[in-house]
Design a protein around this motif. Structure first.
Motif, short mmCIF file in Angstrom:
data_model
loop_
_atom_site.label_atom_id
_atom_site.label_comp_id
_atom_site.label_asym_id
_atom_site.label_seq_id
_atom_site.Cartn_x
_atom_site.Cartn_y
_atom_site.Cartn_z
N HIS A 33 33.78 4.06 75.04
CA HIS A 33 34.74 4.31 75.12
C HIS A 33 34.77 5.69 76.81
O HIS A 33 33.68 6.45 76.94
N ASP B 261 33.56 13.81 77.05
CA ASP B 261 32.39 13.28 75.15
C ASP B 261 32.02 12.54 74.82
O ASP B 261 30.90 12.78 74.29
N HIS B 262 31.67 10.89 75.27
CA HIS B 262 31.47 9.66 74.55
C HIS B 262 30.62 9.62 75.89
O HIS B 262 29.36 8.83 75.91
N ASP C 152 36.32 6.71 68.88
CA ASP C 152 37.81 7.68 68.93
C ASP C 152 38.99 6.23 68.54
O ASP C 152 38.28 5.12 69.53
N HIS D 130 44.52 9.81 68.79
CA HIS D 130 43.84 9.56 67.72
C HIS D 130 44.34 9.21 66.65
O HIS D 130 45.76 9.25 66.68
N HIS E 290 33.59 13.88 64.03
CA HIS E 290 34.57 14.82 65.08
C HIS E 290 35.18 15.28 63.86
O HIS E 290 36.20 15.20 62.72
N SER F 257 39.88 15.26 74.50
CA SER F 257 40.36 13.78 74.50
C SER F 257 40.84 13.96 72.87
O SER F 257 41.60 12.58 72.79
ZN ZN Z 1 36.51 11.76 71.10
#
Ligand code: ZN
Ligand code: ZN
Length: 330
Positions: free
Chosen positions: A31, A35-36, A108, A277, A299, A329
Motif C-alpha cells: 500500500h 513506510d511501505h 498493514d 490496524h 512491526h 501509519s
Molecule cells: Zn505500516
C-alpha cells in the motif's frame, strides 16, 4: 519463499522484494503509506486501486504495474496475487504460491469496516506474515460508529462554544476515512490542510463518498473559523498555519490514543481511538482464519504476538522492520 535482506523481504524464486526499504529492481507494494512505498526502485507492482496513490508518491514516469484484486501473475517460479487488506484504499495482502506452498504477507490490515476500501479477505495459507503494530492484549478497539459519534458530539459542543475543531490525523487513509464516516452524520463542508488535499482528491476520483472539503490555506484576513472542523497532519502543529485558526479545541485520532502516556505526550484536548490496524482480537482471529501452521510477525510488537501464538502450538518467527518506532501509519 521469502528471505530477509538488507533491502527488506526478498523472494528469490521471483526476484522481487515486498515493500523494500531501498531501491531495488522489482518491488511489490502492499500500500501507498510512506513506510511501505519507498521511492527509487526500477519497477513497482501494486493493486489497481493503489496505483494512483502510489504514482503520486513516486517520481513521475516511474514504472507501476497493477493487478486487480485476485488476479494472478506468474513471476519467475512464483504465482503472485493481491487481495484486499482493508487498511486504506488499494491496500493489499500479497499471496505467493510456489513449490514451497502458499505464503501470504498481510501488509498493514484491519478487520473493522471502512467505507473507503475493500474489506480484508482472509487467504488460506501455510505461512502467514502478519503485521503486529498493535500486538498486545491491551489493544482493543471500540466500534467505529461509537468513536465517530463521540467525535461528532465534540465538534457540536465546540460549535456551540464558538470554537473551531482541529483534528490531527494521518494524511493518507485516516483523513479520508473520517470524511467518509462523518458523511453518515452530516453534510457540512470540512476544511483540510493543504498536505491532505491531493490524496483526498484521489479518493474522490476513486468514487469514495466523503464530505465536501475545502483547502484551508493561510488566510489573508482573519476569517472566523468558529464552528468549523479542520483536518490537519500532526506536522502542522506549531506552524504559522495554526496561528491563523483563532480559538480552537484540538484532538488526535489514532490507535495510539489507547495509551495514556501517548495521549499525555501529544498534549491535545481529546484523543479518539480509531486505528487502521487490527487490534489484538482481530490479529488472533485473522491468524486462525488463514489456517496457517507458521506465523511470522512484523512491526510494532512482534515478539509478544509470536510468543502467544507459539504457546498455541504454531511455528513462529519475527521479521525485523526498518521502521520500528515510526508511527507513520498508525
Ligand atoms: Zn505500516
Ligand atoms: Zn499503512
Amino acid at each position: 519463499m521469502l528471505v530477509e535482506t538488507d533491502e527488506g523481504l526478498y523472494c528469490p524464486k521471483g526476484h522481487f522484494y515486498i515493500d523494500p526499504w531501498g531501491a531495488v529492481a522489482r518491488a511489490v507494494i502492499t500500500h501507498a503509506h510512506g513506510d511501505h512505498a519507498r521511492p527509487g526502485s526500477d519497477a513497482y507492482l501494486c493493486a489497481s486501486p493503489c496505483r494512483p496513490l502510489l504514482a503520486r508518491r513516486l517520481e513521475p514516469g516511474t514504472t507501476i504495474e497493477a493487478l486487480r484484486y485476485g488476479e494472478a501473475r506468474r513471476i519467475g517460479e512464483v504465482t503472485v496475487s493481491l487481495h484486499p487488506a482493508g487498511h486504506i484504499l488499494g491496500s493489499a495482502q500479497v499471496r505467493l504460491e510456489g513449490r514451497e506452498g502458499v505464503w501470504v504477507v498481510s501488509g498493514d490490515y484491519k478487520r473493522a469496516p471502512d467505507p473507503t476500501c475493500e474489506p480484508f479477505q482472509p487467504q488460506p495459507c501455510d505461512t502467514f506474515v502478519t503485521e503486529s503494530t498493535f500486538g498486545l492484549p491491551i489493544f482493543r478497539w471500540d466500534p467505529t460508529e461509537a468513536v465517530i459519534a463521540d467525535l461528532f458530539e465534540w465538534w457540536e459542543a465546540n460549535r456551540a462554544a464558538g470554537l473551531a475543531s482541529i483534528v490531527f490525523c494521518y494524511t493518507l487513509g485516516k483523513a479520508q476515512r473520517l470524511l467518509a464516516e462523518l458523511s453518515r452524520l452530516t453534510d457540512r463542508r470540512v476544511l483540510v490542510h493543504g498536505a491532505m488535499s491531493g490524496m483526498t482528491e484521489l479518493y474522490r476520483e476513486a468514487g469514495v463518498p466523503m464530505l465536501p472539503t475545502e483547502v484551508l490555506v493561510e488566510r489573508r484576513g482573519r476569517e472566523p473559523l468558529a464552528g468549523e472542523l479542520v483536518l490537519a497532519p500532526l506536522s502542522a502543529r506549531g506552524t504559522a498555519w495554526m496561528r491563523r485558526l483563532g480559538e480552537f479545541s484540538d484532538a488526535f485520532v489514532s490507535g495510539t490514543m489507547r495509551v495514556r502516556g501517548v495521549r499525555r505526550q501529544r498534549n491535545v484536548d481529546r484523543g479518539f481511538v480509531l486505528s487502521d490496524h487490527a487490534d489484538w482480537p482481530a490479529l488472533l482471529q485473522t491468524v486462525r482464519e488463514t489456517g496457517a501452521s507458521r506465523v511470522l510477525t512484523t512491526h510494532g510488537y512482534p515478539e509478544p504476538l509470536a510468543r502467544y501464538l507459539a504457546g498455541r502450538g504454531l511455528a513462529t518467527g519475527v521479521i525485523r522492520s526498518a521502521w520500528e518506532g515510526e508511527a507513520a501509519s498508525t
